[in-house]
Design a protein around this motif. Structure first.
Motif, PDB file in Angstrom:
ATOM      1  N   VAL A 187      35.304  32.423  36.584  1.00 52.99           N
ATOM      2  CA  VAL A 187      35.348  33.941  37.049  1.00 52.99           C
ATOM      3  C   VAL A 187      34.713  34.738  35.915  1.00 52.99           C
ATOM      4  O   VAL A 187      34.930  36.011  35.955  1.00 52.99           O
ATOM      5  N   LEU A 224      42.590  31.718  40.724  1.00 55.83           N
ATOM      6  CA  LEU A 224      41.372  30.890  40.793  1.00 55.83           C
ATOM      7  C   LEU A 224      41.322  30.165  39.648  1.00 55.83           C
ATOM      8  O   LEU A 224      40.856  29.217  39.492  1.00 55.83           O
ATOM      9  N   THR A 246      32.833  38.036  42.523  1.00 58.04           N
ATOM     10  CA  THR A 246      33.021  39.287  43.798  1.00 58.04           C
ATOM     11  C   THR A 246      33.304  40.409  42.905  1.00 58.04           C
ATOM     12  O   THR A 246      32.976  40.545  41.576  1.00 58.04           O
ATOM     13  N   GLU A 291      34.435  32.419  50.636  1.00 52.83           N
ATOM     14  CA  GLU A 291      33.517  31.557  49.392  1.00 52.83           C
ATOM     15  C   GLU A 291      34.455  31.439  48.370  1.00 52.83           C
ATOM     16  O   GLU A 291      34.345  30.560  47.802  1.00 52.83           O
ATOM     17  N   ALA A 292      35.725  32.006  48.218  1.00 50.49           N
ATOM     18  CA  ALA A 292      36.530  31.531  47.145  1.00 50.49           C
ATOM     19  C   ALA A 292      37.289  30.216  47.685  1.00 50.49           C
ATOM     20  O   ALA A 292      37.405  29.263  46.770  1.00 50.49           O
ATOM     21  N   ASN A 293      37.533  30.145  49.028  1.00 56.29           N
ATOM     22  CA  ASN A 293      38.084  28.639  49.546  1.00 56.29           C
ATOM     23  C   ASN A 293      36.983  27.609  48.987  1.00 56.29           C
ATOM     24  O   ASN A 293      37.291  26.617  48.488  1.00 56.29           O
ATOM     25  N   TYR A 325      43.243  27.320  50.678  1.00 56.07           N
ATOM     26  CA  TYR A 325      42.573  26.307  49.783  1.00 56.07           C
ATOM     27  C   TYR A 325      42.865  24.883  50.076  1.00 56.07           C
ATOM     28  O   TYR A 325      43.934  24.505  50.699  1.00 56.07           O
ATOM     29  N   CYS A 372      45.199  37.223  41.028  1.00 59.83           N
ATOM     30  CA  CYS A 372      44.219  36.652  42.104  1.00 59.83           C
ATOM     31  C   CYS A 372      43.375  35.809  41.159  1.00 59.83           C
ATOM     32  O   CYS A 372      42.883  34.627  41.271  1.00 59.83           O
ATOM     33  N   VAL A 381      37.581  37.778  47.868  1.00 63.21           N
ATOM     34  CA  VAL A 381      38.852  37.036  47.762  1.00 63.21           C
ATOM     35  C   VAL A 381      39.889  38.239  48.134  1.00 63.21           C
ATOM     36  O   VAL A 381      39.929  39.313  47.681  1.00 63.21           O
ATOM     37  N   VAL A 393      38.162  27.301  38.703  1.00 60.55           N
ATOM     38  CA  VAL A 393      36.947  28.153  39.257  1.00 60.55           C
ATOM     39  C   VAL A 393      36.540  28.957  38.089  1.00 60.55           C
ATOM     40  O   VAL A 393      37.320  29.782  37.393  1.00 60.55           O
ATOM     41  N   PHE A 418      32.700  31.889  40.655  1.00 55.45           N
ATOM     42  CA  PHE A 418      32.942  32.473  42.054  1.00 55.45           C
ATOM     43  C   PHE A 418      32.802  34.144  41.632  1.00 55.45           C
ATOM     44  O   PHE A 418      33.146  34.597  40.692  1.00 55.45           O
TER      45      PHE A 418
END
Length: 347
Positions: free
Chosen positions: A77, A70, A55, A37-39, A325, A66, A11, A75, A53
């Motif tokens: 994390v 998300l 990362t 991939e974040a999108n 996004y 960031c 990201v 999403v 997600f």
């Protein structure tokens, strides 16, 4: 119950010139976050799916902003790992009419570029997952990122998790001594669902429809021409049960036609074609297609045609939304699928 969808990649911070300005004109940039991939993860979270997600980020205020961004979209994390010194950046100059958009990357030595195998516990991450998604951007970043991506794919295969890939060839990223043609085959071999466009398949694997020239389409593309591409991809990667090609006809930077084909069980499904006459932001268009496709394949497992139509409609709507996004709902996508593209005020 295995219902989580996991995506893995970088990201990055997006700095875009405002109002179609060129880089040399800009005195300020619009800040947001994004990345292939974040999108996809944001799209799926917007559709109400359980999304995670993964990362690697540095421990600083930009990375925290960031992660908060998300989280705002729902999403997960929980499996982000921390280390390194910086988050990657890309600068965007949005084109208009005959002037193409431009991207300048500043991603060298980012936190994920310095990732190494063993830093992520993939057994733990994927133990309750039904789906794992990655793109060709991640292995282009560094050898370490490619190795970790392979580590994830092999773990997913072992655990029976469906694996999807968006080939996403980016010529400006492959700079660490390996080419996409050298690295990608081993990774794609572990995929059940493969998405690409005509350039991805040709540049990475040398596979293309005979006699096709994207620069000469003038927005008119015959979907049937791409059945041969799908057949060749399945022959090369027999694990892939579904091969999908996005079909973009570029009339100019603001006006594209858009559609796709899905090949499965020796059947070619063709989507409705959309005429997108006033593009707001096409960055993330392919990711929004992938997000819609995963949702469609999960939600309509016996209806590949409907899954494809959902993906195309979702990504058509993305072209109207600023930023990486795709911030649309299932209801909005299904409304467009039903033929209502009037854009009338909803009140």
């Amino acid at each position: 119950m295995k219902n989580k969808i996991v995506s893995f990649g970088e990201v990055i911070l997006r700095l875009a010139t405002p109002d179609y300005q060129r880089f040399n004109q800009a005195t300020q940039f619009n800040l947001s976050f994004g990345g292939g991939e974040a999108n996809v993860a944001v799209s799926l979270a917007n559709y109400g799916l359980n999304t995670e997600f993964v990362t690697r980020l540095p421990q600083n205020d930009i990375a925290r902003a960031c992660v908060m961004d998300l989280c705002k979209y729902g999403v997960g994390v929980n499996h982000i790992v921390y280390g390194g010194d910086r988050i990657g950046i890309y600068f965007l100059e949005t084109g208009a009419v005959a002037r193409a958009s431009k991207v300048v990357y500043d991603r060298a030595h980012s936190a994920i570029a310095e990732i190494q195998p063993g830093m992520i516990n993939w057994e733990e991450v994927l133990k309750d997952a039904q789906w794992f998604h990655w793109t060709g951007i991640t292995p282009a970043i560094s050898q370490g990122a490619a190795d970790v991506c392979l580590e994830a794919i092999q773990t997913a295969n072992r655990l029976g998790v469906t694996v999807s890939c968006d080939l996403n060839y980016r010529k400006n990223l492959w700079k660490y001594g390996k080419t996409a043609s050298e690295v990608m085959p081993q990774l794609v071999a572990g995929c059940d669902v493969v998405l690409g466009n005509e350039e991805d398949c040709e540049k990475v694997f040398g596979i293309k429809p005979e006699g096709f020239d994207v620069t000469a389409t003038h927005g008119e593309i015959n979907p049937a021409e791409f059945e041969s591409v799908c057949r060749q991809m399945q022959a090369k990667f027999p694990r892939a049960k579904k091969v999908i090609i996005t079909l973009r006809g570029a009339i100019n930077a603001n006006h594209n036609t858009w559609g796709g084909v899905l090949y499965s069980d020796e059947t070619l499904y063709q989507s409705k074609r959309y005429n997108i006459t006033h593009i707001v932001d096409r960055v993330g268009g392919g990711d929004s297609f992938m997000g819609g496709l995963i949702y469609g394949l999960v939600s309509y497992p016996e209806d590949d045609q409907k899954a494809l139509e959902f993906a195309v409609a979702a990504s058509c709507l993305k072209h109207t939304i600023y930023g990486d996004y795709n911030q649309v709902t299932v209801d909005e996508v299904e409304k467009l699928m039903s033929g209502d593209g009037s854009g009338r005020v909803s009140r």
